[in-house]
Design a protein around this motif. Structure first.
Motif, mmCIF file in Angstrom:
data_model
loop_
_atom_site.group_PDB
_atom_site.id
_atom_site.type_symbol
_atom_site.label_atom_id
_atom_site.label_comp_id
_atom_site.label_asym_id
_atom_site.label_seq_id
_atom_site.Cartn_x
_atom_site.Cartn_y
_atom_site.Cartn_z
ATOM 1 N N PHE A 23 3.406 0.830 -4.394
ATOM 2 C CA PHE A 23 3.210 2.157 -4.307
ATOM 3 C C PHE A 23 2.764 2.754 -2.944
ATOM 4 O O PHE A 23 1.717 1.997 -2.367
ATOM 5 C CB PHE A 23 1.983 2.787 -5.317
ATOM 6 C CG PHE A 23 2.369 2.208 -6.741
ATOM 7 C CD1 PHE A 23 3.100 3.229 -7.444
ATOM 8 C CD2 PHE A 23 2.138 0.873 -7.334
ATOM 9 C CE1 PHE A 23 3.478 2.787 -8.842
ATOM 10 C CE2 PHE A 23 2.603 0.625 -8.525
ATOM 11 C CZ PHE A 23 3.193 1.761 -9.344
ATOM 12 N N ASP A 24 3.484 3.828 -2.490
ATOM 13 C CA ASP A 24 2.963 4.226 -1.201
ATOM 14 C C ASP A 24 2.330 5.658 -1.236
ATOM 15 O O ASP A 24 2.469 6.226 -2.273
ATOM 16 C CB ASP A 24 4.441 4.357 -0.431
ATOM 17 C CG ASP A 24 4.948 3.123 0.072
ATOM 18 O OD1 ASP A 24 4.455 1.891 -0.213
ATOM 19 O OD2 ASP A 24 5.860 3.207 0.965
ATOM 20 N N ASP A 25 1.641 5.628 0.007
ATOM 21 C CA ASP A 25 0.919 7.090 0.193
ATOM 22 C C ASP A 25 0.039 7.735 -0.584
ATOM 23 O O ASP A 25 -0.065 8.874 -0.969
ATOM 24 C CB ASP A 25 2.000 8.083 0.178
ATOM 25 C CG ASP A 25 3.407 7.846 1.087
ATOM 26 O OD1 ASP A 25 3.187 7.030 1.767
ATOM 27 O OD2 ASP A 25 4.395 8.572 0.908
ATOM 28 N N GLY A 26 -0.722 6.747 -1.277
ATOM 29 C CA GLY A 26 -1.832 7.551 -2.099
ATOM 30 C C GLY A 26 -3.114 7.012 -1.723
ATOM 31 O O GLY A 26 -3.309 6.299 -1.033
ATOM 32 N N ASN A 85 -1.376 -1.868 4.893
ATOM 33 C CA ASN A 85 -1.065 -0.675 5.824
ATOM 34 C C ASN A 85 0.124 -0.016 5.856
ATOM 35 O O ASN A 85 1.238 -0.494 5.909
ATOM 36 C CB ASN A 85 -1.313 -1.320 7.374
ATOM 37 C CG ASN A 85 -1.471 -0.469 8.584
ATOM 38 O OD1 ASN A 85 -1.158 0.685 8.362
ATOM 39 N ND2 ASN A 85 -2.212 -0.984 9.219
ATOM 40 N N HIS A 86 -0.128 1.289 5.816
ATOM 41 C CA HIS A 86 1.198 2.354 5.892
ATOM 42 C C HIS A 86 0.958 3.215 7.127
ATOM 43 O O HIS A 86 1.716 4.174 6.857
ATOM 44 C CB HIS A 86 1.223 2.842 4.703
ATOM 45 C CG HIS A 86 2.573 3.696 4.284
ATOM 46 N ND1 HIS A 86 3.662 2.990 4.590
ATOM 47 C CD2 HIS A 86 2.891 4.793 3.657
ATOM 48 C CE1 HIS A 86 4.780 4.019 4.327
ATOM 49 N NE2 HIS A 86 4.219 4.979 3.571
ATOM 50 N N GLY A 87 0.324 2.847 8.079
ATOM 51 C CA GLY A 87 0.117 3.617 9.267
ATOM 52 C C GLY A 87 -1.024 4.640 9.356
ATOM 53 O O GLY A 87 -1.235 5.325 8.249
ATOM 54 N N ALA A 89 -0.906 7.692 10.892
ATOM 55 C CA ALA A 89 -0.463 8.874 11.065
ATOM 56 C C ALA A 89 0.810 9.304 10.069
ATOM 57 O O ALA A 89 1.197 10.222 10.091
ATOM 58 C CB ALA A 89 -0.125 9.533 12.455
ATOM 59 N N HIS A 90 1.301 8.164 9.409
ATOM 60 C CA HIS A 90 2.557 7.924 8.734
ATOM 61 C C HIS A 90 3.635 8.631 9.380
ATOM 62 O O HIS A 90 4.349 9.620 8.894
ATOM 63 C CB HIS A 90 2.220 8.746 7.260
ATOM 64 C CG HIS A 90 3.158 8.660 6.304
ATOM 65 N ND1 HIS A 90 4.337 9.206 6.088
ATOM 66 C CD2 HIS A 90 3.484 7.591 5.448
ATOM 67 C CE1 HIS A 90 5.184 8.767 5.226
ATOM 68 N NE2 HIS A 90 4.627 7.681 4.839
ATOM 69 N N GLY A 91 3.718 8.151 10.733
ATOM 70 C CA GLY A 91 4.862 8.669 11.650
ATOM 71 C C GLY A 91 6.452 8.193 11.271
ATOM 72 O O GLY A 91 6.190 6.894 10.711
#
Ligand SMILES: [Zn+2]
Length: 297
Positions: A23-26, A85-87, A89-91
């Motif tokens: 799962f990403d972004d949460g 880790n997904h960054g 700034a999520h750039g």
């Protein structure tokens, strides 16, 4: 003949498909259609717990900007899942403004934020699955991650769950009491379709079915339908595994020589091999919008 038959049986057992859910972004704070961030977190973790499935949350910076967000991420580690880790700034690495120096600083900033959290694993997932649009950037980030002892948190089954989520939220904003059944079916059909597509692509590109890693997001569709998705894959005969078990396969050490780099690892390997008929962008609204339009969803 008997040893030969035994051998065939053994081969069939080994080639059964397997899948890890990630799962990403949460958790995204402040989104309150039907469930808030804490409600979605509890629903996703509950579905994983009930099904006895280990997973991993790839966390981008904005999720950690409030104490409540940090507390929700900690629940993943405390439940035995990975936190990666997904960054910061999520750039998007595939752009003129995203340099190698920017990437390294962004990685380290996020690593410092998550390394003390329970469940911390040294895996990095590229936002938008963009691994660099120039040879310099692509090879630079690969060398940098190796030097950091950090593995690429690859995806093999890319999905457009974000699009189904977006459309469902819009529909719920119009009618909070809408019937979820048709949405559940459309979503499950999509996940099955994508899994079967990428598994066939793996067999064409790698010569075998591989332990897959599916990309989903920390969103409403995961909160509502994850338990159904896990059940569906098990009923299809797929084994649900932990991300670490998938990443132990040697396929995840491959570094396809394509530019721009990234997307599903299987897609990238197929592209490097010159397989024809690959759609791009791999997962985009243009493929899903007509399907949902036709269903009236
Ligand atoms: Zn993301």
């Amino acid at each position: 003949m008997r040893p030969f038959l035994f051998f065939l049986g053994f081969t069939i057992t080994l080639s059964a498909q397997s899948i890890a859910f990630t799962f990403d972004d949460g958790p995204k704070m402040g989104q309150t259609v039907l469930l808030d961030a804490a409600g979605k977190n509890a629903a996703i973790l509950g579905a994983l717990r009930e099904a006895r499935v280990a997973s991993c949350l790839f966390v981008a910076g904005p999720c950690l900007e409030t104490p409540q967000g940090v507390a929700l991420v900690k629940e993943w580690g405390n439940a035995g899942h990975g936190v990666a880790n997904h960054g910061a700034a999520h750039g998007n690495l595939n752009g003129p403004h995203s340099t190698l120096a920017w990437f390294e600083a962004d990685f380290l900033k996020q690593d410092a934020r998550i390394r003390t959290l329970p469940g911390y694993v040294r895996w990095y997932r590229f936002p938008y699955l963009k691994e660099g649009d120039t040879r310099e950037k692509r090879d630079g980030v690969r060398a940098f991650l190796k030097a950091q002892g950090c593995r690429n948190g690859h995806v093999t089954i890319d999905t457009s769950d974000w699009f189904y989520d977006q459309r469902l939220q819009q529909a719920l904003a119009r009618n909070p009491k809408l019937e979820l059944g048709p949405w559940r079916k459309a979503y499950l059909d999509h996940l099955r379709n994508r899994a079967q597509y990428y598994d066939r692509l793996a067999q064409a590109a790698v010569g075998r079915s591989i332990p897959h890693v599916m990309l989903l997001h920390h969103n409403l569709t995961s909160a509502l339908f994850l338990a159904d998705a896990i059940r569906m894959f098990r009923e299809m005969g797929w084994k649900v595994i932990a991300p670490a078990e998938a990443y132990a396969d040697e396929v995840y050490r491959m570094e396809p020589d394509v530019l721009p780099a990234g997307e599903s690892l299987v897609w990238s390997l197929a592209k490097a091999k010159g397989l024809q008929g690959l759609r791009f962008p791999g997962e985009d609204a243009q493929y899903e919008a007509p399907l949902l339009d036709a269903l009236g969803l």
